[in-house]
Design a protein around this motif. Structure first.
Motif, mmCIF file in Angstrom:
data_model
loop_
_atom_site.group_PDB
_atom_site.id
_atom_site.type_symbol
_atom_site.label_atom_id
_atom_site.label_comp_id
_atom_site.label_asym_id
_atom_site.label_seq_id
_atom_site.Cartn_x
_atom_site.Cartn_y
_atom_site.Cartn_z
ATOM 1 N N GLY A 125 0.690 -1.292 -0.056
ATOM 2 C CA GLY A 125 0.029 -0.029 0.061
ATOM 3 C C GLY A 125 0.890 1.320 0.355
ATOM 4 O O GLY A 125 0.604 2.259 -0.707
ATOM 5 N N ILE A 126 1.887 1.459 0.763
ATOM 6 C CA ILE A 126 2.754 2.461 0.731
ATOM 7 C C ILE A 126 3.664 2.515 -0.319
ATOM 8 O O ILE A 126 4.082 3.848 -0.810
ATOM 9 C CB ILE A 126 3.529 2.590 1.988
ATOM 10 C CG1 ILE A 126 4.502 1.298 2.453
ATOM 11 C CG2 ILE A 126 2.672 2.665 3.431
ATOM 12 C CD1 ILE A 126 5.282 1.305 3.549
ATOM 13 N N THR A 127 3.965 1.266 -0.877
ATOM 14 C CA THR A 127 4.850 1.364 -1.954
ATOM 15 C C THR A 127 3.946 1.836 -3.095
ATOM 16 O O THR A 127 4.342 2.935 -3.969
ATOM 17 C CB THR A 127 5.406 0.026 -2.347
ATOM 18 O OG1 THR A 127 6.035 -0.399 -1.403
ATOM 19 C CG2 THR A 127 6.187 -0.106 -3.749
ATOM 20 N N GLY A 128 2.772 1.766 -3.331
ATOM 21 C CA GLY A 128 1.919 2.160 -4.585
ATOM 22 C C GLY A 128 1.665 3.742 -4.329
ATOM 23 O O GLY A 128 1.422 4.384 -5.149
ATOM 24 N N SER A 129 1.575 4.061 -3.149
ATOM 25 C CA SER A 129 1.229 5.545 -2.795
ATOM 26 C C SER A 129 2.522 6.479 -3.059
ATOM 27 O O SER A 129 2.181 7.483 -3.185
ATOM 28 C CB SER A 129 1.089 5.580 -1.320
ATOM 29 O OG SER A 129 2.003 5.448 -0.472
ATOM 30 N N THR A 130 3.555 5.913 -3.628
ATOM 31 C CA THR A 130 4.766 6.552 -3.846
ATOM 32 C C THR A 130 4.627 6.995 -5.434
ATOM 33 O O THR A 130 5.496 7.857 -5.641
ATOM 34 C CB THR A 130 6.025 5.806 -3.549
ATOM 35 O OG1 THR A 130 5.989 4.576 -4.381
ATOM 36 C CG2 THR A 130 6.193 5.439 -2.157
#
Length: 732
Positions: free
Chosen positions: A555-560
């Motif tokens: 989730g946090i990787t995609g949000s980058t």
């Protein structure tokens, strides 16, 4: 028809008493042993039960009832004490007081094991009360045989439904209503009459696929199936579980808001992270219905939230996400070490190392060279990118291999085990090389320090891994009741110490190697102690950890990724670098796999299975950007942004494609074994839960080993050891 088994043990002399209760010598009942006179009775002496309820003192009936046949089976098996469970007796049909052996008379049921004068009595070797005393009923474990649990509440019994009952009540009503609706609108007769339109619809099939099998029947309100028919709607158990989880989450959020403050409030960064994690988990579930890896849905949810403006975890909160990545990396590497099979590694270690190192080097070099000349990255940044992209994702490979293994493909030559073992070596190599390169890039120390990075990281990582793995064998002791949680926490905390400690010492590449080798060495010792590598409870515990951190990481990787800021040239060239490296790696694998008993098709399949990227790319892709500080140049930030973008798109492009290729080509390129496969533990066919971790081996029928055997029972057992047991079987 019913069958009654009775075991009698003869002892003593006729006409004498064996206890102080004053019972007749002809028949004495003890808490654990039924004692009968010697000699052994013949068939004509056996008391026959009657169904009219008139019992004699010996437990026989005199009235006319059901007809019974009797037989005697001599059993010479060794005697053992029997613990009597207070289950309600099964009473045969008959009016009034009719029952087995009769319900009346002072001795009506003393020699009839189906007769239960008081269903709540407690009989054991330490009982001091008589059979007429009321004692606490023995409780059965709720963790065993829950499917056969009886319900005391009548509403519970009426509202307990199996899957067949679901279909027979609610779905039949829906089908009848639908058929009536169709007949009302089609008077010319072109309808299908009594067809089950609901069960034949795509919605029914889709909903049935979404429902998991419950281990036992569940209680639900009587009106539930009328309003929420299964499987179009979830069961009451699923609904109540969801409500419980929501309530727990709300209570935790309220507590966090009181303690932390604005960051946990709606709109705060912590609140955004929690919402992103929950949504990513749900997105992964939706994608899993298509048999694609869950991480694809999680990554797409992160990209969606970032570009819609629903999440903001940049700024000061990036420190928190950096620590979460390190936790996730520790779990990934520990699982990689635990999935290496020690025996297979010992037998074919040359093949594993050869297929794990050489193709990795080829792909890393290809990606580095192409990114240097096509994206104008400096050489050190190019090799940093190559070391990340060359890693393989077991999170994509293992589920696909399991589906092939269930059908028998590739099992004869151990191809699934080979692929998983090489993936572990591959990940360890990627993270170690990345750590060495990043330490050289972002350190301001001298040349000697930079030259010493490789040998110190390799030797230090291997040494710490062997030491910590050996320690995990001794502590805790293997017979400890809490050996599973203690070993799990010991391995996890040791991995965290290796990751953070190596970074603090300036040798960042040593930590990942230490994590992988500590897991591998400890698993090696545990297998020698009797554990199975394919059903390791510690591995299951780390899989549960991964279920928690997987939506957080992706989730946090995609949000980058911010689509508006993407450069089309960078994306297209990056995709070309990714696919070129993957294709050349496949041909390299097929070319060097000589002498490994694999034919050409199997060699290409092995190469195809290693093209999927996911876990390492998500954990390491944004790390370079986090290393930069306020003194970094804009050019360095651009390089780090390119590395991060290509890593994320490598997941989007190769993870679903790799999963599809493994599933499709596996049936074409691998040889199928006809014999059925034993899959009870191979990387687990289902998502695990806490119930899969067995901490204490609980036995339902346990005879209180803490309580010593009383003298009377011991003496009776010794005196009766020479007498064979008699088993009476009554058949209607």
């Amino acid at each position: 028809m019913f069958t009654i088994h009775k075991t009698m043990t003869a002892t003593g002399e006729p006409g004498t008493r064996d206890d102080s209760s004053g019972a007749p010598a002809s028949l004495i009942t003890t808490p654990t042993t039924i004692i009968a006179p010697s000699p052994i009775p013949v068939l004509s002496d056996v008391p026959m039960p009657n169904g009219n309820g008139n019992g004699s003192g010996a437990g026989t009936g005199t009235g006319a009832g059901n007809n019974f046949k009797s037989s005697i089976v001599i059993d010479s098996q060794p005697k053992r004490r029997v613990s009597i469970i207070s289950d309600p007796p099964m009473i045969a049909g008959g009016g009034g007081g009719g029952g087995i052996g009769g319900a009346a008379g002072p001795g009506a049921g003393y020699d009839n094991p189906a007769f239960e004068q008081n269903p709540r009595r407690k009989i054991s070797q330490t009982s001091t009360h008589s059979h007429t005393d009321i004692g606490p009923a023995r409780r059965k474990s709720i963790l065993k045989d829950t499917a056969t649990t009886t319900h005391d509440n009548e509403s519970d019994r009426v509202s307990t439904h199996s899957y067949e009952n679901y279909r027979q009540n609610a779905l039949d009503v829906l089908n009848a209503k639908y058929n009536g609706h169709q007949m009302a609108h089609s008077s010319a007769g072109g309808s299908n009459g009594g067809a089950n339109f609901v069960e034949e619809s795509w919605m029914y099939t889709f909903c049935l696929k979404c429902r998991g099998e419950e281990p036992s029947s569940s209680w639900e309100p009587p009106f539930w199936q009328k309003i929420f028919p299964y499987p179009l709607c979830p069961t009451f158990r699923t609904f109540s579980r969801l409500v419980s989880i929501i309530l727990i989450g709300v209570l935790i959020w309220i507590t966090a808001f009181v303690i932390i403050g604005d960051s946990a409030a709606p709109g705060g960064q912590l609140f955004s992270l929690v919402v992103l994690t929950v949504a990513a988990n749900f997105g992964g579930y939706l994608i899993s219905l298509t048999t694609l890896p869950r991480l694809i849905g999680m990554l797409l949810v992160g990209i969606l939230f970032q570009n819609v403006g629903w999440v903001n975890i940049d700024g000061d909160f990036s420190v928190v996400t950096a620590h979460l990545r390190k936790f996730a990396l520790t779990i990934i590497l520990t699982r990689a070490g635990l999935e290496m099979e020690p025996e297979a590694f010992k037998k074919v270690y040359k093949t594993i190392l050869k297929l794990g190192i050489i193709p990795w080097c080829v792909e890393a070099v290809i990606v580095a060279v192409m990114s240097h000349f096509l994206l104008d990255l400096p050489w050190i940044w190019s090799f940093l990118l190559g070391s990340i992209i060359a890693a393989v994702s077991p999170a994509v490979v293992v589920p696909c291999l399991f589906r092939l293994r269930t059908k028998g493909y590739g099992v004869a030559k151990g191809i699934p085990t080979l692929v998983v073992a090489v993936a572990g070596v591959d990940d360890a190599l990627s993270v170690a090389i990345f750590g060495i390169i990043s330490t050289v890039m972002f350190s301001d120390k001298g040349l000697a320090y930079q030259i010493a990075q490789a040998p110190v990281c390799i030797l230090g990582g291997l040494g710490f891994g062997v030491l910590w793995g050996s320690l995990a064998r001794i502590f805790p002791e293997k017979g400890d009741a809490y050996v599973v949680p203690l070993r799990t926490l010991l391995l996890f905390t040791g991995g965290l110490m290796a990751i953070y400690g190596s970074e603090e010492l300036g040798f960042e590449g040593a930590g990942p190697l230490a994590v992988v080798f500590s897991a591998f060495v400890s698993n090696l010792f545990w297998c020698k102690d009797g554990w199975d590598v394919e059903d390791n409870p510690v591995s299951t515990a780390f899989e549960i950890f991964w279920m928690i951190f997987e939506p957080i990481l992706f989730g946090i990787t995609g949000s980058t990724i911010k689509i508006r800021e993407l450069d089309s040239h960078t994306v297209s060239i990056g995709a070309a670098c990714i696919f070129t490296g993957a294709i050349l790696r496949i041909f390299t694998t097929a070319g060097i796999a000589f002498g490994d008993r694999l034919n050409l098709k199997e060699k290409f399949f092995v190469g195809l299975s290693w093209m999927a990227k996911a876990t390492v790319q998500a954990a390491l892709g944004p790390v370079a950007l986090k290393h930069l500080d306020e003194n970094s140049t804009e050019e360095e930030r651009n390089y780090a942004s390119i590395v991060q973008t290509i890593c994320v798109f490598s997941i989007v492009l190769t993870a679903p494609l790799g999963a599809i290729l493994i599933s499709v080509t596996g049936t074409k390129l691998l040889t199928k074994t006809k014999q059925p496969q034993d899959l009870s533990g191979w990387r687990r066919s289902h998502r695990p839960s806490i119930r899969d971790i067995s901490i204490i081996d609980e036995e339902e029928e346990r005879e209180d080993p803490e309580i010593p055997e009383d003298k009377e029972t011991h003496d009776n057992t010794l005196n009766n050891a020479h007498i064979p047991s008699i088993s009476y079987t009554y058949n209607t």
